[in-house]
Design a protein around this motif. Structure first.
Motif, PDB file in Angstrom:
ATOM      1  N   VAL A 215      17.189  35.837  -4.006  1.00  0.00           N
ATOM      2  CA  VAL A 215      17.651  36.963  -4.812  1.00  0.00           C
ATOM      3  C   VAL A 215      18.399  36.408  -6.022  1.00  0.00           C
ATOM      4  O   VAL A 215      19.377  35.672  -5.866  1.00  0.00           O
ATOM      5  N   THR A 216      17.940  36.742  -7.214  1.00  0.00           N
ATOM      6  CA  THR A 216      18.565  36.235  -8.429  1.00  0.00           C
ATOM      7  C   THR A 216      19.063  37.394  -9.281  1.00  0.00           C
ATOM      8  O   THR A 216      18.626  38.534  -9.139  1.00  0.00           O
ATOM      9  N   GLY A 217      19.969  37.076 -10.176  1.00  0.00           N
ATOM     10  CA  GLY A 217      20.530  38.092 -11.062  1.00  0.00           C
ATOM     11  C   GLY A 217      21.918  37.689 -11.505  1.00  0.00           C
ATOM     12  O   GLY A 217      22.534  36.778 -10.943  1.00  0.00           O
ATOM     13  N   GLU A 218      22.426  38.376 -12.505  1.00  0.00           N
ATOM     14  CA  GLU A 218      23.737  38.062 -13.052  1.00  0.00           C
ATOM     15  C   GLU A 218      24.839  38.365 -12.037  1.00  0.00           C
ATOM     16  O   GLU A 218      24.624  39.079 -11.052  1.00  0.00           O
ATOM     17  N   THR A 219      26.015  37.837 -12.300  1.00  0.00           N
ATOM     18  CA  THR A 219      27.172  38.128 -11.462  1.00  0.00           C
ATOM     19  C   THR A 219      27.473  39.623 -11.487  1.00  0.00           C
ATOM     20  O   THR A 219      27.485  40.244 -12.545  1.00  0.00           O
ATOM     21  N   GLY A 220      27.684  40.197 -10.298  1.00  0.00           N
ATOM     22  CA  GLY A 220      28.095  41.590 -10.209  1.00  0.00           C
ATOM     23  C   GLY A 220      26.979  42.608 -10.127  1.00  0.00           C
ATOM     24  O   GLY A 220      27.248  43.814 -10.128  1.00  0.00           O
ATOM     25  N   VAL A 221      25.713  42.165 -10.029  1.00  0.00           N
ATOM     26  CA  VAL A 221      24.613  43.143 -10.011  1.00  0.00           C
ATOM     27  C   VAL A 221      24.351  43.714  -8.619  1.00  0.00           C
ATOM     28  O   VAL A 221      23.663  44.725  -8.473  1.00  0.00           O
ATOM     29  N   GLY A 222      24.871  43.073  -7.569  1.00  0.00           N
ATOM     30  CA  GLY A 222      24.672  43.595  -6.219  1.00  0.00           C
ATOM     31  C   GLY A 222      23.661  42.822  -5.398  1.00  0.00           C
ATOM     32  O   GLY A 222      22.908  43.410  -4.618  1.00  0.00           O
ATOM     33  N   LYS A 223      23.664  41.506  -5.525  1.00  0.00           N
ATOM     34  CA  LYS A 223      22.688  40.695  -4.782  1.00  0.00           C
ATOM     35  C   LYS A 223      22.924  40.767  -3.274  1.00  0.00           C
ATOM     36  O   LYS A 223      21.979  40.726  -2.484  1.00  0.00           O
ATOM     37  N   GLU A 224      24.188  40.888  -2.865  1.00  0.00           N
ATOM     38  CA  GLU A 224      24.470  40.975  -1.434  1.00  0.00           C
ATOM     39  C   GLU A 224      23.908  42.266  -0.835  1.00  0.00           C
ATOM     40  O   GLU A 224      23.436  42.275   0.309  1.00  0.00           O
ATOM     41  N   LEU A 225      23.931  43.352  -1.603  1.00  0.00           N
ATOM     42  CA  LEU A 225      23.351  44.605  -1.115  1.00  0.00           C
ATOM     43  C   LEU A 225      21.854  44.454  -0.867  1.00  0.00           C
ATOM     44  O   LEU A 225      21.308  45.047   0.072  1.00  0.00           O
ATOM     45  N   VAL A 226      21.189  43.669  -1.711  1.00  0.00           N
ATOM     46  CA  VAL A 226      19.757  43.430  -1.517  1.00  0.00           C
ATOM     47  C   VAL A 226      19.527  42.680  -0.210  1.00  0.00           C
ATOM     48  O   VAL A 226      18.628  43.019   0.570  1.00  0.00           O
ATOM     49  N   ALA A 227      20.346  41.662   0.044  1.00  0.00           N
ATOM     50  CA  ALA A 227      20.219  40.912   1.298  1.00  0.00           C
ATOM     51  C   ALA A 227      20.452  41.824   2.497  1.00  0.00           C
ATOM     52  O   ALA A 227      19.731  41.749   3.505  1.00  0.00           O
ATOM     53  N   GLU A 228      21.449  42.690   2.412  1.00  0.00           N
ATOM     54  CA  GLU A 228      21.728  43.623   3.504  1.00  0.00           C
ATOM     55  C   GLU A 228      20.550  44.564   3.736  1.00  0.00           C
ATOM     56  O   GLU A 228      20.194  44.867   4.881  1.00  0.00           O
ATOM     57  N   ALA A 229      19.947  45.032   2.640  1.00  0.00           N
ATOM     58  CA  ALA A 229      18.823  45.958   2.762  1.00  0.00           C
ATOM     59  C   ALA A 229      17.619  45.275   3.398  1.00  0.00           C
ATOM     60  O   ALA A 229      16.930  45.866   4.241  1.00  0.00           O
ATOM     61  N   ILE A 230      17.349  44.035   3.010  1.00  0.00           N
ATOM     62  CA  ILE A 230      16.226  43.302   3.601  1.00  0.00           C
ATOM     63  C   ILE A 230      16.434  43.150   5.103  1.00  0.00           C
ATOM     64  O   ILE A 230      15.528  43.393   5.907  1.00  0.00           O
ATOM     65  N   HIS A 231      17.637  42.754   5.486  1.00  0.00           N
ATOM     66  CA  HIS A 231      17.924  42.568   6.912  1.00  0.00           C
ATOM     67  C   HIS A 231      17.835  43.892   7.670  1.00  0.00           C
ATOM     68  O   HIS A 231      17.242  43.960   8.757  1.00  0.00           O
ATOM     69  N   ALA A 232      18.413  44.951   7.104  1.00  0.00           N
ATOM     70  CA  ALA A 232      18.465  46.241   7.798  1.00  0.00           C
ATOM     71  C   ALA A 232      17.082  46.829   8.021  1.00  0.00           C
ATOM     72  O   ALA A 232      16.868  47.582   8.975  1.00  0.00           O
ATOM     73  N   GLN A 233      16.118  46.500   7.150  1.00  0.00           N
ATOM     74  CA  GLN A 233      14.770  47.044   7.279  1.00  0.00           C
ATOM     75  C   GLN A 233      13.822  46.089   7.997  1.00  0.00           C
ATOM     76  O   GLN A 233      12.636  46.379   8.133  1.00  0.00           O
ATOM     77  N   SER A 234      14.336  44.963   8.470  1.00  0.00           N
ATOM     78  CA  SER A 234      13.485  43.939   9.071  1.00  0.00           C
ATOM     79  C   SER A 234      13.448  44.065  10.588  1.00  0.00           C
ATOM     80  O   SER A 234      14.295  44.737  11.188  1.00  0.00           O
TER      81      SER A 234
END
Length: 507
Positions: A215-234
């Motif tokens: 997961v890439t992107g600037e500081t503060g864009v919400g990369k951790e939320l993306v990781a949480e979403a991937i895990h929660a839907q897996s």
């Protein structure tokens, strides 16, 4: 005044049309608004202990981003408990959650007429439709029987959408998070822009696999939320999601944190200890700021990714682990590879499925939705009945570039809410543009190395320490406490910054 058969038919036909849920919900509200001649309407989905707006008509865009905790809003609580049509008296003392949020009206204009339609399926509440108007007698011409018919059609439309969503997420469950407070829950990704819809689609694709995601992107864009979403839907959602910030790891303990150690492996190792990989066995390991991982550890991480086994520090016995890796970084890892700071083989292993989180400045109306989300959260934290932006403040927020992205927006709105509460009376607060302090940074006192009031000059080491402490604190404040970003701002190695901060007593 009464509803005609062809008007109900129009509502019913939308249930079987091939349009998207978002369009269907919007057409549903448009039809309802036309039928009852209301000033505003909203379709809400019950999600846990709060109502989530799925569509609105006649309201500010930010309403779609709000999450209304039912216990905080007496009118919504009354609708949720009623089980039938709820008509609120024009002089009801219960605060309306939409006061100040009706589009193209002054922020202090109150709603006078309000009807709530709880949406039930098999006696189970799944959502609600709210209808609001400024004329106290606006809905007197409609019978409860007619409104119940509208309720039934709206409930069928929402239930169809929920059933499809449930089928798509049938294998997903609630994952446990390790490395964060136990009360923390996976966050919601707010956004309906094209870029965010693409991101959500990619999350859905990669979630059903065991592929490593970067997961890439600037500081503060919400990369951790993306990781949480991937895990929660897996399929691993019922297993732990373990978090590790690589930038916050001193090199001396990083290997132990990742792989664990045995008793006596080093001074202070008084017992066996599992590392993050073993804690995440069967689940997901989220490696945040992966670009800060020392080269010496990158080779060992690569081995675990390739062969699925690790060795604890101080042991030569391999330990098998089954872990799905999600990594995140705000660095350009390709550039890091070309400059010799990141292993090419590890980069290729991590970037099997790359996901890019767009910066807030490119997300258009998502800013308004996020404003609603954070304003409602701030309202709850501050114990207010209502919290909104004035029209001028809305324009200022939408025009600002948000270099700190979503994190900056969140902090800005909460700070402004605190300022507004202290400056205004009552429990319904409106934030003015000046309270946002957009683009402003507090003036930092400049170090004065000259003698003060004839005092003896400080020793060189003491003066240097004071100067370094001040610079590090200023850098951390500018990047919301992100040590990795602070190191880049100070143009120094991240590991050296951590060591210097410990020596100066900042860590």
């Amino acid at each position: 005044m009464s509803l005609q058969l062809d008007e109900f038919a129009e509502l019913a036909l939308d249930l079987t049309s091939g349009i998207s849920d978002a369009d269907r919900f919007q057409r549903l509200l448009t039809t309802i608004r036309d039928l009852v001649a209301c000033d505003a309407a909203a379709l809400l989905k019950l999600s846990g202990h709060h109502f989530e707006p799925l569509a609105t008509n006649g309201m500010e865009a930010e309403v779609l981003g709000r999450r209304f905790v039912i216990a905080d809003h007496p009118r919504l609580e009354a609708i949720a408990r009623a089980g039938d049509v709820v008509r609120f008296p024009a002089d009801s003392q219960l605060p309306d959650p939409y006061d100040g949020l009706i589009a193209n009206h002054p922020s202090d204009l109150k709603v006078h007429a309000c009807i709530g339609l709880p949406l039930l399926v098999n006696q189970r509440l799944i959502g609600a439709v709210t209808i609001d108007g400024f004329n106290p007698n606006q809905f007197d011409g409609f019978s409860d029987r007619e409104l119940r018919a509208v309720t039934a059609l709206a409930a069928a439309s929402l239930n169809n959408a929920l059933l499809v969503e449930e089928l798509e997420l049938l294998s997903a469950g609630g994952g446990e998070r390790v490395g964060r407070p136990q009360s923390a829950q996976p966050g919601e990704i707010i956004g309906q822009s094209a870029a965010m819809l693409d991101l959500k689609r990619e999350i859905g694709i990669v979630s059903s696999t065991d592929l490593t995601a970067l997961v890439t992107g600037e500081t503060g864009v919400g990369k951790e939320l993306v990781a949480e979403a991937i895990h929660a839907q897996s399929p691993r959602a019922a297993r732990p999601l373990v978090y590790l910030n690589c930038a916050a790891l001193p090199e001396s303990v990083a290997e132990s944190e990742l792989f664990g150690h045995v008793k006596g492996a080093f001074t202070g190792a008084i017992s066996h200890r599992q590392g993050k990989f073993e804690m995440a066995d069967g689940g997901t390991l989220f490696l945040d700021e992966i670009g800060e991982l020392p080269l010496s550890l990158q080779a060992k991480l690569l081995r675990v990714l390739q062969y699925g086994d690790l060795q604890r520090v101080g042991s030569d016995q391999p330990v098998q682990v089954d872990v799905r890796i999600i990594a995140a970084t705000n660095r350009d890892l390709k550039q890091e590879v070309s400059e010799g700071r990141f292993r090419a083989d590890l980069y290729h292993r991590l970037s099997v499925f790359p996901l890019w989180v767009p910066p807030l400045r490119s997300r258009g109306q998502d800013v308004a939705l996020l404003c609603g989300f954070f304003l409602e959260r701030s309202r709850s934290k501050l114990g207010l009945s209502g919290l909104s932006l004035t029209d001028a403040a809305q324009q200022a927020v939408m025009a600002y570039a948000w270099p700190g992205n979503v994190r900056e927006l969140e902090h800005c709105l909460f700070r402004a809410a605190v300022v507004a509460r202290s400056a205004q009376s009552g429990d319904r607060i409106a934030i003015e543009p000046a309270m946002l302090r957009l683009g402003q940074t507090p003036a930092s006192p400049q170090p004065d190395m000259a003698d003060q009031d004839g005092a003896e000059p400080a020793a060189l080491r003491e003066a240097t320490d004071q100067f370094q402490t001040r610079l590090i604190r200023q850098a951390l404040e500018a990047v919301d406490g992100n040590w990795s970003a602070a190191a880049r701002r100070l143009q120094m190695d991240s590991g050296n910054l951590h060591r210097l901060a410990r020596r100066l007593g900042l860590k």
